[in-house]
Design an enzyme around this catalytic site. Structure first.
Site, PDB file in Angstrom:
ATOM      1  N   GLY A 199      18.369  -6.093  -0.059  1.00 34.30           N
ATOM      2  CA  GLY A 199      18.445  -7.479  -0.539  1.00 34.30           C
ATOM      3  C   GLY A 199      17.127  -8.191  -0.739  1.00 34.30           C
ATOM      4  O   GLY A 199      16.987  -8.994  -1.639  1.00 34.30           O
ATOM      5  N   ASN A 200      16.123  -7.922   0.119  1.00 44.04           N
ATOM      6  CA  ASN A 200      14.892  -8.700   0.106  1.00 44.04           C
ATOM      7  C   ASN A 200      13.796  -7.859   0.753  1.00 44.04           C
ATOM      8  O   ASN A 200      14.035  -7.250   1.792  1.00 44.04           O
ATOM      9  CB  ASN A 200      15.156  -9.964   0.942  1.00 44.04           C
ATOM     10  CG  ASN A 200      14.073 -11.000   0.787  1.00 44.04           C
ATOM     11  OD1 ASN A 200      12.892 -10.686   0.893  1.00 44.04           O
ATOM     12  ND2 ASN A 200      14.470 -12.228   0.535  1.00 44.04           N
ATOM     13  N   ASP A 231      -4.280  -1.822  -1.829  1.00 46.55           N
ATOM     14  CA  ASP A 231      -3.002  -2.518  -2.015  1.00 46.55           C
ATOM     15  C   ASP A 231      -2.753  -2.821  -3.482  1.00 46.55           C
ATOM     16  O   ASP A 231      -3.627  -3.345  -4.168  1.00 46.55           O
ATOM     17  CB  ASP A 231      -3.009  -3.826  -1.228  1.00 46.55           C
ATOM     18  CG  ASP A 231      -3.093  -3.571   0.260  1.00 46.55           C
ATOM     19  OD1 ASP A 231      -2.080  -3.110   0.806  1.00 46.55           O
ATOM     20  OD2 ASP A 231      -4.161  -3.798   0.862  1.00 46.55           O
ATOM     21  N   TYR A 250      -3.894  -0.062  17.804  1.00 47.58           N
ATOM     22  CA  TYR A 250      -3.698   1.306  18.262  1.00 47.58           C
ATOM     23  C   TYR A 250      -3.206   1.279  19.700  1.00 47.58           C
ATOM     24  O   TYR A 250      -3.797   0.635  20.560  1.00 47.58           O
ATOM     25  CB  TYR A 250      -5.002   2.110  18.180  1.00 47.58           C
ATOM     26  CG  TYR A 250      -5.242   2.591  16.778  1.00 47.58           C
ATOM     27  CD1 TYR A 250      -5.089   3.933  16.443  1.00 47.58           C
ATOM     28  CD2 TYR A 250      -5.561   1.690  15.764  1.00 47.58           C
ATOM     29  CE1 TYR A 250      -5.280   4.365  15.142  1.00 47.58           C
ATOM     30  CE2 TYR A 250      -5.749   2.119  14.465  1.00 47.58           C
ATOM     31  CZ  TYR A 250      -5.607   3.460  14.161  1.00 47.58           C
ATOM     32  OH  TYR A 250      -5.786   3.892  12.873  1.00 47.58           O
ATOM     33  N   ASP A 253      -7.635  -7.410   1.357  1.00 43.39           N
ATOM     34  CA  ASP A 253      -7.379  -6.104   1.972  1.00 43.39           C
ATOM     35  C   ASP A 253      -8.196  -5.977   3.253  1.00 43.39           C
ATOM     36  O   ASP A 253      -9.269  -6.556   3.379  1.00 43.39           O
ATOM     37  CB  ASP A 253      -7.733  -4.967   1.001  1.00 43.39           C
ATOM     38  CG  ASP A 253      -7.296  -3.602   1.546  1.00 43.39           C
ATOM     39  OD1 ASP A 253      -6.248  -3.547   2.224  1.00 43.39           O
ATOM     40  OD2 ASP A 253      -8.005  -2.608   1.311  1.00 43.39           O
ATOM     41  N   LYS A 254      -7.660  -5.185   4.191  1.00 42.40           N
ATOM     42  CA  LYS A 254      -8.273  -4.941   5.503  1.00 42.40           C
ATOM     43  C   LYS A 254      -8.375  -6.227   6.326  1.00 42.40           C
ATOM     44  O   LYS A 254      -9.341  -6.451   7.042  1.00 42.40           O
ATOM     45  CB  LYS A 254      -9.671  -4.305   5.356  1.00 42.40           C
ATOM     46  CG  LYS A 254      -9.672  -3.032   4.533  1.00 42.40           C
ATOM     47  CD  LYS A 254      -8.899  -1.900   5.164  1.00 42.40           C
ATOM     48  CE  LYS A 254      -8.952  -0.639   4.334  1.00 42.40           C
ATOM     49  NZ  LYS A 254      -7.880  -0.564   3.304  1.00 42.40           N
ATOM     50  N   LYS A 266      -2.927  -2.622   8.162  1.00 48.13           N
ATOM     51  CA  LYS A 266      -3.128  -4.056   8.352  1.00 48.13           C
ATOM     52  C   LYS A 266      -2.165  -4.823   7.434  1.00 48.13           C
ATOM     53  O   LYS A 266      -1.644  -4.281   6.473  1.00 48.13           O
ATOM     54  CB  LYS A 266      -4.575  -4.400   8.028  1.00 48.13           C
ATOM     55  CG  LYS A 266      -5.058  -5.651   8.712  1.00 48.13           C
ATOM     56  CD  LYS A 266      -5.714  -5.435  10.050  1.00 48.13           C
ATOM     57  CE  LYS A 266      -5.665  -6.667  10.919  1.00 48.13           C
ATOM     58  NZ  LYS A 266      -4.774  -6.511  12.038  1.00 48.13           N
ATOM     59  N   TYR A 311      -3.644   9.578   0.338  1.00 50.48           N
ATOM     60  CA  TYR A 311      -3.531   9.256   1.759  1.00 50.48           C
ATOM     61  C   TYR A 311      -2.554   8.091   1.958  1.00 50.48           C
ATOM     62  O   TYR A 311      -2.567   7.119   1.214  1.00 50.48           O
ATOM     63  CB  TYR A 311      -4.907   8.889   2.333  1.00 50.48           C
ATOM     64  CG  TYR A 311      -4.843   8.757   3.828  1.00 50.48           C
ATOM     65  CD1 TYR A 311      -4.645   9.874   4.633  1.00 50.48           C
ATOM     66  CD2 TYR A 311      -4.929   7.514   4.431  1.00 50.48           C
ATOM     67  CE1 TYR A 311      -4.541   9.770   6.000  1.00 50.48           C
ATOM     68  CE2 TYR A 311      -4.835   7.398   5.807  1.00 50.48           C
ATOM     69  CZ  TYR A 311      -4.632   8.525   6.581  1.00 50.48           C
ATOM     70  OH  TYR A 311      -4.521   8.407   7.932  1.00 50.48           O
ATOM     71  N   ASP A 345       0.880  -1.169   0.000  1.00 49.87           N
ATOM     72  CA  ASP A 345       0.000   0.000   0.000  1.00 49.87           C
ATOM     73  C   ASP A 345       0.914   1.215   0.000  1.00 49.87           C
ATOM     74  O   ASP A 345       1.632   1.444   0.969  1.00 49.87           O
ATOM     75  CB  ASP A 345      -0.878  -0.056   1.262  1.00 49.87           C
ATOM     76  CG  ASP A 345      -1.744   1.183   1.446  1.00 49.87           C
ATOM     77  OD1 ASP A 345      -1.568   2.164   0.698  1.00 49.87           O
ATOM     78  OD2 ASP A 345      -2.587   1.156   2.363  1.00 49.87           O
ATOM     79  N   TYR A 398       1.368   0.489  15.013  1.00 51.47           N
ATOM     80  CA  TYR A 398       0.391   0.309  13.948  1.00 51.47           C
ATOM     81  C   TYR A 398       0.788   1.097  12.703  1.00 51.47           C
ATOM     82  O   TYR A 398       1.058   2.281  12.769  1.00 51.47           O
ATOM     83  CB  TYR A 398      -0.993   0.769  14.407  1.00 51.47           C
ATOM     84  CG  TYR A 398      -1.993   0.632  13.302  1.00 51.47           C
ATOM     85  CD1 TYR A 398      -2.490  -0.618  12.992  1.00 51.47           C
ATOM     86  CD2 TYR A 398      -2.398   1.717  12.550  1.00 51.47           C
ATOM     87  CE1 TYR A 398      -3.388  -0.774  11.948  1.00 51.47           C
ATOM     88  CE2 TYR A 398      -3.291   1.570  11.517  1.00 51.47           C
ATOM     89  CZ  TYR A 398      -3.782   0.325  11.217  1.00 51.47           C
ATOM     90  OH  TYR A 398      -4.662   0.174  10.188  1.00 51.47           O
ATOM     91  N   GLN A 407      -5.434 -28.182  -9.600  1.00 50.40           N
ATOM     92  CA  GLN A 407      -5.703 -29.318 -10.513  1.00 50.40           C
ATOM     93  C   GLN A 407      -4.585 -30.375 -10.444  1.00 50.40           C
ATOM     94  O   GLN A 407      -3.564 -30.173  -9.837  1.00 50.40           O
ATOM     95  CB  GLN A 407      -5.909 -28.828 -11.956  1.00 50.40           C
ATOM     96  CG  GLN A 407      -6.998 -27.768 -12.134  1.00 50.40           C
ATOM     97  CD  GLN A 407      -8.412 -28.225 -11.843  1.00 50.40           C
ATOM     98  OE1 GLN A 407      -9.228 -27.505 -11.305  1.00 50.40           O
ATOM     99  NE2 GLN A 407      -8.706 -29.474 -12.180  1.00 50.40           N
TER     100      GLN A 407
HETATM  101  P1  13P Z   1      -4.806  -0.539   5.244  1.00 47.67           P
HETATM  102  O1  13P Z   1      -3.928  -1.438   6.076  1.00 47.67           O
HETATM  103  O2  13P Z   1      -5.472  -1.289   4.143  1.00 47.67           O
HETATM  104  O3  13P Z   1      -4.040   0.653   4.795  1.00 47.67           O
HETATM  105  O4  13P Z   1      -6.021  -0.071   6.145  1.00 47.67           O
HETATM  106  C1  13P Z   1      -5.801   0.662   7.268  1.00 47.67           C
HETATM  107  C2  13P Z   1      -7.030   0.701   8.118  1.00 47.67           C
HETATM  108  O5  13P Z   1      -7.095   0.014   9.099  1.00 47.67           O
HETATM  109  C3  13P Z   1      -8.142   1.551   7.731  1.00 47.67           C
HETATM  110  O6  13P Z   1      -9.133   1.627   8.727  1.00 47.67           O
HETATM  111  P1  13P Z   2     -13.574 -31.384 -16.592  1.00 48.99           P
HETATM  112  O1  13P Z   2     -14.156 -32.747 -16.889  1.00 48.99           O
HETATM  113  O2  13P Z   2     -14.456 -30.242 -17.074  1.00 48.99           O
HETATM  114  O3  13P Z   2     -12.148 -31.271 -17.020  1.00 48.99           O
HETATM  115  O4  13P Z   2     -13.571 -31.185 -14.977  1.00 48.99           O
HETATM  116  C1  13P Z   2     -12.862 -32.055 -14.150  1.00 48.99           C
HETATM  117  C2  13P Z   2     -12.895 -31.661 -12.728  1.00 48.99           C
HETATM  118  O5  13P Z   2     -12.282 -32.294 -11.926  1.00 48.99           O
HETATM  119  C3  13P Z   2     -13.653 -30.498 -12.251  1.00 48.99           C
HETATM  120  O6  13P Z   2     -13.657 -30.472 -10.837  1.00 48.99           O
HETATM  121 MG    MG Z   3      -3.968   2.049   3.443  1.00 50.24          MG
HETATM  122 MG    MG Z   4      -4.677  -2.288   2.544  1.00 51.39          MG
END
Ligand code: 13P
Ligand code: 13P
Ligand code: MG
Ligand code: MG
Length: 372
Positions: free
Chosen positions: A102-103, A52, A348, A130-131, A233, A89, A11, A230, A243
């Site tokens: 790095g990550n 998000d 909070y 979301d939320k 979320k 916002y 977000d 906080y 499958q």
């Molecule tokens: P987000 O985490 O989706 O930004 O929402 C914050 C929130 O709690 C709004 O009330």
């Molecule tokens: P189909 O025969 O349409 O491929 O569907 C198989 C199946 O497992 C659906 O849950």
């Molecule tokens: Mg937000």
């Molecule tokens: Mg969000």
């Protein structure tokens, strides 16, 4: 060579409170990934769920690749610049570190990644919520992978009936990844024992016991563990391969008809039912209700098909009506009892501080000694 699906979401700003990102913000993120992704990234799709933005990418770099993660981080930085420019916002809300290291794990964005040897056909589902928080997926995943009442494949299909291995994380443990591995069906009561506490124990991944292949990857980050306060979320994303040796798409989707109560909604501090919604849906009632979207895709050598919108089907209209009813019913009791999250989960700190100061004002009434 193995293919990796990476979805990284954040977000970084929204119009009119925590509703949805602006079109320009989504386009900016998409353009950044489009320009800088290749040749590392084979294919990509950008979408939003509530406020998000999710970047879905295919590549051959494996999970946790610094190049892939940096690409997403930089795309969200570019988006943040636009969010600031537009006065959105919460500009940069989920980017909790000043510099990339790095990550993206532990830096704010949520990430789910699946690495696999491609099957001749490769259908998968991409969920974004979301939320709410990652524990929202506990019940649907338990039903889909461990309960034949939901998933007839568990008794009908020889490979699926060998069961699944659940990797479950204790998300309250902040010093590192604390995980346990349990197998269904033998240990399904143990799995249930943990998963019922969806604020603490969260499914991180699920693996086929027949083939050893990974079926599910869930983003398990907890923003308030990272930031110490906080910040929003922990709106999760999830990838599910379907499958053949995994449950069918319909078996994975079926549990979302329940509209189960999850942590989320207003200020990340309430219990609200989870509503399945079409792709790119915003937020409305009581900063909620918590929503989940699902794109069904197929993939071949990293090339993605167009996404099909699983919850846009007319079937889900009835579910949505029922979930709206549940949400209104719960809201009738305001902050009392089950409507608001328990103290330990409130996002909070104000109420905790207030309780501390009230605590000092309590007096223990002296016991009466004898009768006058
Ligand atoms: P987000 O985490 O989706 O930004 O929402 C914050 C929130 O709690 C709004 O009330
Ligand atoms: P189909 O025969 O349409 O491929 O569907 C198989 C199946 O497992 C659906 O849950
Ligand atoms: Mg937000
Ligand atoms: Mg969000």
């Amino acid at each position: 060579m193995k293919i990796t699906l990476s979805v990284i979401k954040a977000d970084v700003g929204s119009i009119g409170g925590h509703i949805a990102p602006s079109r320009r913000l989504v386009e900016t993120v998409a353009q950044h990934v489009g320009r800088n992704g290749p040749p590392l990234v084979i294919d990509t799709q950008i979408s939003h769920t509530g406020d998000d933005i999710a970047i879905l990418m295919t590549h051959r770099q494996g999970a946790g690749d610094p190049g892939i993660h940096k690409l997403a981080w930089d795309a969200f930085l570019a988006g943040t610049a636009v969010a600031k420019e537009q006065g959105l916002y919460g500009a940069g809300q989920d980017l909790l570190r000043d510099a990339f290291s790095g990550n993206v794990k532990g830096m704010g964005p949520a990430v789910a990644e699946l690495e696999f040897e491609e099957r001749p056909n490769e259908p998968f589902l991409f969920f974004a919520a979301d939320k709410t928080d990652p524990g929202a997926f506990n019940l649907p995943l338990y039903l889909a992978f461990a309960d034949p009442m939901n998933t007839p494949g568990l008794i009908l299909s020889p490979n699926i009936s060998k069961g699944f291995r659940f990797v479950i994380m204790d998300v309250n443990h902040t010093e590192g990844d604390r995980v346990i591995e349990l197998v269904a069906p033998e240990q399904s009561y143990d799995i249930a024992t943990l998963l019922r506490d969806s604020e603490r124990y969260v499914v991180e991944s699920i693996w086929s016991r027949a083939t050893g292949d990974q079926a599910v990857a869930v983003a398990t980050s907890r923003l308030h563990n990272i930031a110490g306060k906080y910040t929003g979320k922990d709106d999760p994303v999830m990838l599910v391969r379907v499958q053949m040796n995994f449950p069918a798409t319909g078996e994975i989707l079926a549990p979302y008809s329940i509209g189960h109560f999850v942590a989320g909604g207003m200020r990340g501090s309430h219990q609200m039912p989870l509503m399945p919604v079409p792709l790119n849906t915003g937020i409305s009632y009581f900063d909620g209700p918590p929503i989940v979207s699902c794109a069904a895709l197929a993939e071949h050598q990293g090339k993605l098909t167009e996404p099909l919108d699983c919850f846009a089907h007319p079937f889900w209209n009835t579910v949505r009506d029922r979930v709206a009813g549940k949400a209104i019913e719960m809201r009738r009791q305001g902050f009392f009892g089950a409507a608001m999250l328990p103290m330990s989960e409130l996002e909070y700190t104000g109420i905790v501080e207030e309780l501390g100061s009230l605590d000092k004002r309590f007096v223990v009434r002296p016991e009466r000694s004898g009768r006058a």
